[in-house]
Write an enzyme that holds these catalytic residues in place. Sequence first.
Site, PDB file in Angstrom:
ATOM      1  N   THR A   1      14.574   5.349 -14.352  1.00 13.84           N
ATOM      2  CA  THR A   1      15.438   5.843 -13.284  1.00 13.84           C
ATOM      3  C   THR A   1      16.863   5.297 -13.402  1.00 13.84           C
ATOM      4  O   THR A   1      17.096   4.239 -13.993  1.00 13.84           O
ATOM      5  CB  THR A   1      14.906   5.437 -11.887  1.00 13.84           C
ATOM      6  N   ARG A   2      17.789   6.061 -12.836  1.00 13.93           N
ATOM      7  CA  ARG A   2      19.175   5.631 -12.665  1.00 13.93           C
ATOM      8  C   ARG A   2      19.664   6.169 -11.323  1.00 13.93           C
ATOM      9  O   ARG A   2      19.093   7.114 -10.777  1.00 13.93           O
ATOM     10  CB  ARG A   2      20.090   6.175 -13.777  1.00 13.93           C
TER      11      ARG A   2
ATOM     12  N   THR B   1      10.570   8.768 -17.310  1.00 14.20           N
ATOM     13  CA  THR B   1      10.292   8.252 -15.958  1.00 14.20           C
ATOM     14  C   THR B   1      11.267   7.132 -15.596  1.00 14.20           C
ATOM     15  O   THR B   1      11.259   6.650 -14.463  1.00 14.20           O
ATOM     16  CB  THR B   1       8.861   7.693 -15.869  1.00 14.20           C
TER      17      THR B   1
ATOM     18  N   ASP C   1      15.971  -0.165 -23.189  1.00 14.29           N
ATOM     19  CA  ASP C   1      16.474   0.729 -22.137  1.00 14.29           C
ATOM     20  C   ASP C   1      15.870   0.315 -20.791  1.00 14.29           C
ATOM     21  O   ASP C   1      14.646   0.279 -20.655  1.00 14.29           O
ATOM     22  CB  ASP C   1      16.084   2.177 -22.465  1.00 14.29           C
TER      23      ASP C   1
ATOM     24  N   VAL D   1      24.080  10.115 -20.038  1.00 13.41           N
ATOM     25  CA  VAL D   1      23.096  11.140 -19.720  1.00 13.41           C
ATOM     26  C   VAL D   1      23.659  12.313 -18.930  1.00 13.41           C
ATOM     27  O   VAL D   1      23.353  13.469 -19.243  1.00 13.41           O
ATOM     28  CB  VAL D   1      21.855  10.503 -19.047  1.00 13.41           C
TER      29      VAL D   1
ATOM     30  N   TYR E   1      27.123  -5.943 -24.557  1.00 16.21           N
ATOM     31  CA  TYR E   1      27.678  -5.445 -23.297  1.00 16.21           C
ATOM     32  C   TYR E   1      27.151  -6.276 -22.117  1.00 16.21           C
ATOM     33  O   TYR E   1      27.934  -6.802 -21.330  1.00 16.21           O
ATOM     34  CB  TYR E   1      27.298  -3.972 -23.131  1.00 16.21           C
ATOM     35  N   ASP E   2      25.811  -6.414 -22.040  1.00 15.84           N
ATOM     36  CA  ASP E   2      25.200  -7.109 -20.901  1.00 15.84           C
ATOM     37  C   ASP E   2      25.667  -8.566 -20.820  1.00 15.84           C
ATOM     38  O   ASP E   2      26.139  -9.029 -19.784  1.00 15.84           O
ATOM     39  CB  ASP E   2      23.669  -7.119 -21.020  1.00 15.84           C
ATOM     40  N   GLU E   3      25.509  -9.276 -21.932  1.00 16.68           N
ATOM     41  CA  GLU E   3      25.889 -10.694 -21.924  1.00 16.68           C
ATOM     42  C   GLU E   3      27.406 -10.846 -21.885  1.00 16.68           C
ATOM     43  O   GLU E   3      27.931 -11.798 -21.313  1.00 16.68           O
ATOM     44  CB  GLU E   3      25.316 -11.423 -23.147  1.00 16.68           C
TER      45      GLU E   3
END
Length: 270
Positions: free
Chosen positions: A165-166, A163, A226, A142, A100-102
């Site tokens: 974050t988003r 901990t 993650d 989430v 996905y990222d690349e």
Amino acid sequence: MISFYSIFFLFTDVTEPLLIEVDKIYHLACPASPIFYKHNPVKTIKTNVIGTLNMLGLAKRVGARILLTSTSEVYGDPLEHPQTESYWGNVNPIGVRSCYDEGKRVAETLMFDYHRQHGIEIRIARIFNTYGPRMNIDDGRVVSNFIAQALRGEPLTVQAPGTQTRSFCYVSDMVDGLIRLMEGENTGPINIGNPGEFTMVELAETVKELINPEVVIKMVDNTPDDPRQRKPDITKAKELLGWEPKIKLRDGLPLMEEDFRLRLGVPKKK
Ligand code: UDP
Ligand code: UDP
């Protein structure tokens, strides 16, 4: 002069060539939930690379303007916080999220190469986590997970450490940002997201408080790579598009809850 203007969503596979006549292309195709894009990583890459190539070939043939929804995932596990568009990212090229990222990073490269080489009018949005009504209930992300779990009376599954974050953007704000980008004069990339930043424990506590105070919060294992933090710098969107999100998380969650209640058949308590 008579003008015909219509908007349509196509049910098609972008990895196959597509011959249609259009003026503007919103190229959003690609599974965006980690569980779905990891399920068939090769198809995810094909969608981002071959799919984007086909959409650019189409844009070139018909002279259309094309907008790509790229992603905050191009920043990987970011070492700069909040993330500005000039940050190049910290991405694992061989991990389970890389398809996905690349894939999206190559899609951005293709957009700019078609722009430079063929003069195609491009727009790139880097969209951050988005939520709202009509999301797939079992999408695995989430916000949808926590709301469905709260309504079903199940534990809210916070993935360790909790901990991380988003920053969550309500869907109507996102759509407004994308339309402004398409209709404006800037190629981007431009971050479109809500800078309100929450840890996953904070999100779980908010959902619990607003939707079902009786559920428990349970810590479960996380998946590899993650990202630990994610928050858009939206200075560019504000200055160039006159855009900023209007709906706060606490106001957006109840709107999504209402829709999930209807679809899950869970009536509101009196
Ligand atoms: N393409 C498409 N629809 C079109 C025009 C092109 O799906 O209306 C696809 C085409 O099949 C090709 C890709 O877009 O695989 C790139 O097209 P381009 O013309 O840029 O490259 P070429 O076909 O010359 O390799
Ligand atoms: N997450 C969680 N519980 C869940 C699903 C996800 O705590 O049931 C966490 C996940 O570890 C990540 C964050 O929520 O840190 C956002 O995950 P999501 O899949 O929604 O989107 P991502 O931003 O990772 O693409």
